[in-house]
Write a protein that holds these residues in place. Structure first.
Motif, PDB file in Angstrom:
ATOM      1  N   VAL A 200      11.285  43.076  53.113  1.00 35.31           N
ATOM      2  CA  VAL A 200      12.510  43.586  52.509  1.00 35.31           C
ATOM      3  C   VAL A 200      12.658  42.967  51.126  1.00 35.31           C
ATOM      4  O   VAL A 200      11.829  42.161  50.698  1.00 35.31           O
ATOM      5  CB  VAL A 200      13.750  43.255  53.374  1.00 35.31           C
ATOM      6  N   ILE A 201      13.703  43.355  50.420  1.00 31.18           N
ATOM      7  CA  ILE A 201      14.031  42.744  49.143  1.00 31.18           C
ATOM      8  C   ILE A 201      15.352  42.013  49.292  1.00 31.18           C
ATOM      9  O   ILE A 201      16.370  42.626  49.639  1.00 31.18           O
ATOM     10  CB  ILE A 201      14.133  43.795  48.018  1.00 31.18           C
ATOM     11  N   PHE A 202      15.353  40.705  49.063  1.00 27.81           N
ATOM     12  CA  PHE A 202      16.602  39.952  49.106  1.00 27.81           C
ATOM     13  C   PHE A 202      17.282  40.063  47.741  1.00 27.81           C
ATOM     14  O   PHE A 202      16.625  40.017  46.692  1.00 27.81           O
ATOM     15  CB  PHE A 202      16.334  38.499  49.494  1.00 27.81           C
ATOM     16  N   TYR A 203      18.602  40.192  47.776  1.00 26.37           N
ATOM     17  CA  TYR A 203      19.377  40.609  46.606  1.00 26.37           C
ATOM     18  C   TYR A 203      20.620  39.745  46.492  1.00 26.37           C
ATOM     19  O   TYR A 203      21.399  39.638  47.444  1.00 26.37           O
ATOM     20  CB  TYR A 203      19.741  42.087  46.804  1.00 26.37           C
ATOM     21  N   ASN A 204      20.795  39.125  45.328  1.00 27.88           N
ATOM     22  CA  ASN A 204      21.983  38.306  45.094  1.00 27.88           C
ATOM     23  C   ASN A 204      23.130  39.220  44.674  1.00 27.88           C
ATOM     24  O   ASN A 204      23.278  39.567  43.507  1.00 27.88           O
ATOM     25  CB  ASN A 204      21.707  37.255  44.022  1.00 27.88           C
ATOM     26  N   GLN A 205      23.956  39.592  45.639  1.00 27.11           N
ATOM     27  CA  GLN A 205      25.000  40.576  45.387  1.00 27.11           C
ATOM     28  C   GLN A 205      26.111  40.021  44.503  1.00 27.11           C
ATOM     29  O   GLN A 205      26.658  40.739  43.659  1.00 27.11           O
ATOM     30  CB  GLN A 205      25.567  41.061  46.723  1.00 27.11           C
ATOM     31  N   THR A 206      26.428  38.753  44.694  1.00 28.39           N
ATOM     32  CA  THR A 206      27.476  38.152  43.862  1.00 28.39           C
ATOM     33  C   THR A 206      27.080  38.163  42.392  1.00 28.39           C
ATOM     34  O   THR A 206      27.861  38.557  41.516  1.00 28.39           O
ATOM     35  CB  THR A 206      27.741  36.703  44.307  1.00 28.39           C
ATOM     36  N   TRP A 207      25.859  37.742  42.107  1.00 27.38           N
ATOM     37  CA  TRP A 207      25.382  37.723  40.725  1.00 27.38           C
ATOM     38  C   TRP A 207      25.324  39.131  40.144  1.00 27.38           C
ATOM     39  O   TRP A 207      25.703  39.366  38.992  1.00 27.38           O
ATOM     40  CB  TRP A 207      24.012  37.057  40.676  1.00 27.38           C
ATOM     41  N   ALA A 208      24.848  40.098  40.943  1.00 28.26           N
ATOM     42  CA  ALA A 208      24.778  41.481  40.472  1.00 28.26           C
ATOM     43  C   ALA A 208      26.158  41.991  40.071  1.00 28.26           C
ATOM     44  O   ALA A 208      26.312  42.664  39.036  1.00 28.26           O
ATOM     45  CB  ALA A 208      24.176  42.372  41.551  1.00 28.26           C
ATOM     46  N   GLN A 209      27.171  41.660  40.848  1.00 26.12           N
ATOM     47  CA  GLN A 209      28.525  42.104  40.512  1.00 26.12           C
ATOM     48  C   GLN A 209      29.029  41.438  39.243  1.00 26.12           C
ATOM     49  O   GLN A 209      29.707  42.072  38.418  1.00 26.12           O
ATOM     50  CB  GLN A 209      29.459  41.841  41.697  1.00 26.12           C
ATOM     51  N   GLU A 210      28.673  40.177  39.042  1.00 24.23           N
ATOM     52  CA  GLU A 210      29.037  39.520  37.790  1.00 24.23           C
ATOM     53  C   GLU A 210      28.377  40.190  36.590  1.00 24.23           C
ATOM     54  O   GLU A 210      28.923  40.185  35.471  1.00 24.23           O
ATOM     55  CB  GLU A 210      28.646  38.039  37.844  1.00 24.23           C
ATOM     56  N   LEU A 211      27.193  40.773  36.823  1.00 20.91           N
ATOM     57  CA  LEU A 211      26.490  41.484  35.754  1.00 20.91           C
ATOM     58  C   LEU A 211      27.004  42.907  35.571  1.00 20.91           C
ATOM     59  O   LEU A 211      26.536  43.624  34.680  1.00 20.91           O
ATOM     60  CB  LEU A 211      24.987  41.523  36.063  1.00 20.91           C
ATOM     61  N   GLU A 302      14.182  28.876  43.926  1.00 29.80           N
ATOM     62  CA  GLU A 302      14.393  29.618  42.683  1.00 29.80           C
ATOM     63  C   GLU A 302      15.403  30.750  42.881  1.00 29.80           C
ATOM     64  O   GLU A 302      16.225  31.032  42.016  1.00 29.80           O
ATOM     65  CB  GLU A 302      13.059  30.177  42.171  1.00 29.80           C
ATOM     66  N   PHE A 303      15.326  31.410  44.030  1.00 25.34           N
ATOM     67  CA  PHE A 303      16.288  32.481  44.321  1.00 25.34           C
ATOM     68  C   PHE A 303      17.705  31.914  44.411  1.00 25.34           C
ATOM     69  O   PHE A 303      18.656  32.489  43.869  1.00 25.34           O
ATOM     70  CB  PHE A 303      15.896  33.169  45.627  1.00 25.34           C
ATOM     71  N   ALA A 304      17.836  30.757  45.079  1.00 26.87           N
ATOM     72  CA  ALA A 304      19.153  30.132  45.214  1.00 26.87           C
ATOM     73  C   ALA A 304      19.689  29.636  43.875  1.00 26.87           C
ATOM     74  O   ALA A 304      20.905  29.544  43.683  1.00 26.87           O
ATOM     75  CB  ALA A 304      19.078  28.978  46.207  1.00 26.87           C
ATOM     76  N   ALA A 305      18.783  29.331  42.951  1.00 19.48           N
ATOM     77  CA  ALA A 305      19.178  28.828  41.633  1.00 19.48           C
ATOM     78  C   ALA A 305      19.358  29.955  40.614  1.00 19.48           C
ATOM     79  O   ALA A 305      19.438  29.699  39.406  1.00 19.48           O
ATOM     80  CB  ALA A 305      18.146  27.835  41.124  1.00 19.48           C
ATOM     81  N   ARG A 306      19.422  31.191  41.051  1.00 21.03           N
ATOM     82  CA  ARG A 306      19.590  32.354  40.179  1.00 21.03           C
ATOM     83  C   ARG A 306      18.463  32.490  39.155  1.00 21.03           C
ATOM     84  O   ARG A 306      18.670  32.901  38.027  1.00 21.03           O
ATOM     85  CB  ARG A 306      20.952  32.334  39.461  1.00 21.03           C
ATOM     86  N   LYS A 307      17.267  32.190  39.592  1.00 18.30           N
ATOM     87  CA  LYS A 307      16.101  32.435  38.748  1.00 18.30           C
ATOM     88  C   LYS A 307      15.515  33.822  39.018  1.00 18.30           C
ATOM     89  O   LYS A 307      14.567  34.232  38.372  1.00 18.30           O
ATOM     90  CB  LYS A 307      15.033  31.368  39.009  1.00 18.30           C
ATOM     91  N   GLY A 308      16.068  34.502  39.988  1.00 19.36           N
ATOM     92  CA  GLY A 308      15.663  35.864  40.292  1.00 19.36           C
ATOM     93  C   GLY A 308      16.787  36.581  40.996  1.00 19.36           C
ATOM     94  O   GLY A 308      17.435  36.019  41.885  1.00 19.36           O
ATOM     95  N   LEU A 309      17.020  37.832  40.600  1.00 18.95           N
ATOM     96  CA  LEU A 309      18.035  38.660  41.264  1.00 18.95           C
ATOM     97  C   LEU A 309      17.471  39.294  42.521  1.00 18.95           C
ATOM     98  O   LEU A 309      18.190  39.506  43.499  1.00 18.95           O
ATOM     99  CB  LEU A 309      18.527  39.743  40.310  1.00 18.95           C
ATOM    100  N   PHE A 310      16.159  39.565  42.478  1.00 17.76           N
ATOM    101  CA  PHE A 310      15.470  40.230  43.586  1.00 17.76           C
ATOM    102  C   PHE A 310      14.299  39.378  44.058  1.00 17.76           C
ATOM    103  O   PHE A 310      13.513  38.883  43.245  1.00 17.76           O
ATOM    104  CB  PHE A 310      14.926  41.597  43.146  1.00 17.76           C
TER     105      PHE A 310
END
Length: 474
Positions: A200-211, A302-310
């Protein structure tokens, strides 16, 4: 039985690698080339619909094993499996309960082989010696290799539909279709899924909404827009999609572009406009700075540190990602999403299956009763709760909901099973997958010319055909 001959991608890879290097050399002109808030929930899947052949078999419901059952009492069998997850091994407890509760005093000795790679070699040795276990776990390509070595694998169709010992119509309808079909090889059923996983693709939804993105990406273009926005926000070469060239990841993107990996007649089908479009899309993500490749294989931190949205990974990564967010002190909501596709969303399914090895009629029936027990929803739940794999049936999901199992991202992933597709079910897939990974990795090289993708796919198709032929066309 004949020993299993190792397929030759190791040798063929030299030729394929030379071709890939030649593409990069031509492109560069250089001689030296470096060789989880949750939004909408998907609808429930439709019940399993069996094929015409299966309908006929089910309607007849023969009683083939009653006579065998008369001499079944006290049968002893071995079950070889691999438990390579982080939690405690649940198989020993499940097998212990089977030994205590079955009506025929069957005794199963369960032996953990620790690693699937080593296990394949152990099975090869066992085939050569003739001292085989009665039930094993194996991936499609593994058990097809065992079967090719001398008809080692039992067709479970007669057991599945037997009037006395088979699965009920309710049980069959309870399966998710992708898992019911997973081990149907031609007109035979050679297994049942045991611990299926999914890419699957894990997705930082909170960050996406901020963008500024308040809907999940449902098309490749929407995915690109969000990945590029995250990369621009970071401004340091990170922030978009973590490049992942694993076979399951590449297959997910190929499926997302409405392409097929197999032909209806059998074999592989890589050299298509749809696969070209998938490769071109992925190449452009990197070329425009919207994708980058972390140094670690599993970039949970890196995902937890917002180094990647996906972040493309297996559902088995969920507890590790959760831990990474806790360590980072990040309260962002992250969720799994399917690959956004032109032909609809998709996720890629893979994993080992329960298989019965040819032996005596009594041992085979005992093996089937063990598999039937392992398929019960309560036992599926035991495996899921410890290992994080997918369940095979909707009943198991209901039991997990009733148990208030605390893994919200897992439940979101489970609801994507109506979009799930399996990897190719060929003996050759283990080596063809490696060739696919090699080809995909090349499109992310800095000096790769997108104009050579068709040439790359032509060579990939040729390599796949050779490997498939070497595997006997299965």
């Amino acid at each position: 039985m004949c020993p299993i001959r190792s397929m030759g991608y190791g040798a063929m890879k030299k030729h394929f690698a030379f071709f890939l290097v030649s593409i990069l050399t031509a492109c560069s002109g250089a001689a030296n080339v470096d060789t989880e808030t949750v939004t909408s929930r998907p609808s429930q899947v439709a019940p399993v619909t069996v094929s015409t052949e299966e309908e006929t078999t089910a309607a007849i419901r023969p009683q083939q094993f009653d006579e065998v059952a008369e001499s079944l009492r006290g049968t002893e069998i071995e079950f070889w499996y691999v438990w390579n997850r982080s939690g405690a091994d649940p198989f020993q407890e499940i097998i212990g309960e089977f030994n205590r509760s079955n009506d025929y005093d069957i005794t199963v000795t369960a032996l953990d082989q620790k690693d699937f790679g080593d296990f394949f070699g152990e099975m090869n040795t066992a085939i050569e010696s003739g001292e085989l276990p009665e039930v094993v776990l194996g991936y499609n390509y593994q058990y097809l290799a065992w079967d090719a070595a001398g008809d080692a694998v039992v067709d479970l169709t007669p057991y599945t539909y037997d009037a006395t010992f088979g699965l009920s119509e309710e049980t069959i309808a309870d399966f998710y279709p992708v898992f019911w079909e997973h081990d149907l090889i031609g007109e035979q059923r050679l297994g049942f899924p045991a611990q299926p996983s999914g890419q699957v693709i894990f997705y930082n939804q909170t960050w996406a909404q901020e963008l500024g993105f308040y809907t999940l990406p449902s098309t490749p273009e929407q995915f690109r827009q969000q990945a590029c926005a995250a990369a621009e926000a970071n401004g340091d070469g990170t922030g978009g999609w973590f490049i992942n060239t694993s076979g399951a990841s590449v297959a997910g993107w190929v499926y997302a572009f409405d392409a097929e990996l197999e032909t209806p007649e059998g074999g592989y089908d890589f050299n298509t406009p749809e696969t070209f479009a998938a490769f071109e899309f992925l190449h452009d993500l990197k070329a425009t700075g919207c994708a980058w490749e972390p140094k670690t294989r599993y970039p949970n931190g890196e995902f937890a540190a917002r180094k990647g949205l996906f972040y493309t990974s297996s559902i088995l990564s969920i507890p590790f990602i959760r831990d990474a967010f806790q360590i980072e002190g990040n309260n962002d909501v992250w969720i799994p999403i399917p690959f956004p596709g032109l032909g609809g969303p998709s996720i890629t399914i893979y994993g080992p299956s329960y298989v019965i090895i040819q032996s005596s009629p009594e041992a085979q029936l005992a093996g089937w009763l063990l598999i039937k027990f392992l398929l019960e929803p309560e036992n599926q739940v035991a495996l899921v709760q410890v290992g994080g794999s997918f369940p095979l049936s909707r009943s198991a999901v209901i039991l997990l909901e009733e148990a208030a199992w605390e893994s919200p991202q897992w439940f979101v992933a489970a609801e994507m099973l109506d979009h799930a597709r399996s990897e190719p079910r060929y003996q050759s897939w283990s080596t063809v997958r490696a060739a696919l990974q090699d080809a995909a990795s090349m499109i992310f090289k800095g000096n790769f010319d997108v104009a050579t993708i068709f040439e790359l796919l032509e060579q990939l198709q040729s390599t796949a055909e050779e490997l498939h032929a070497e595997g006997g066309g299965n």
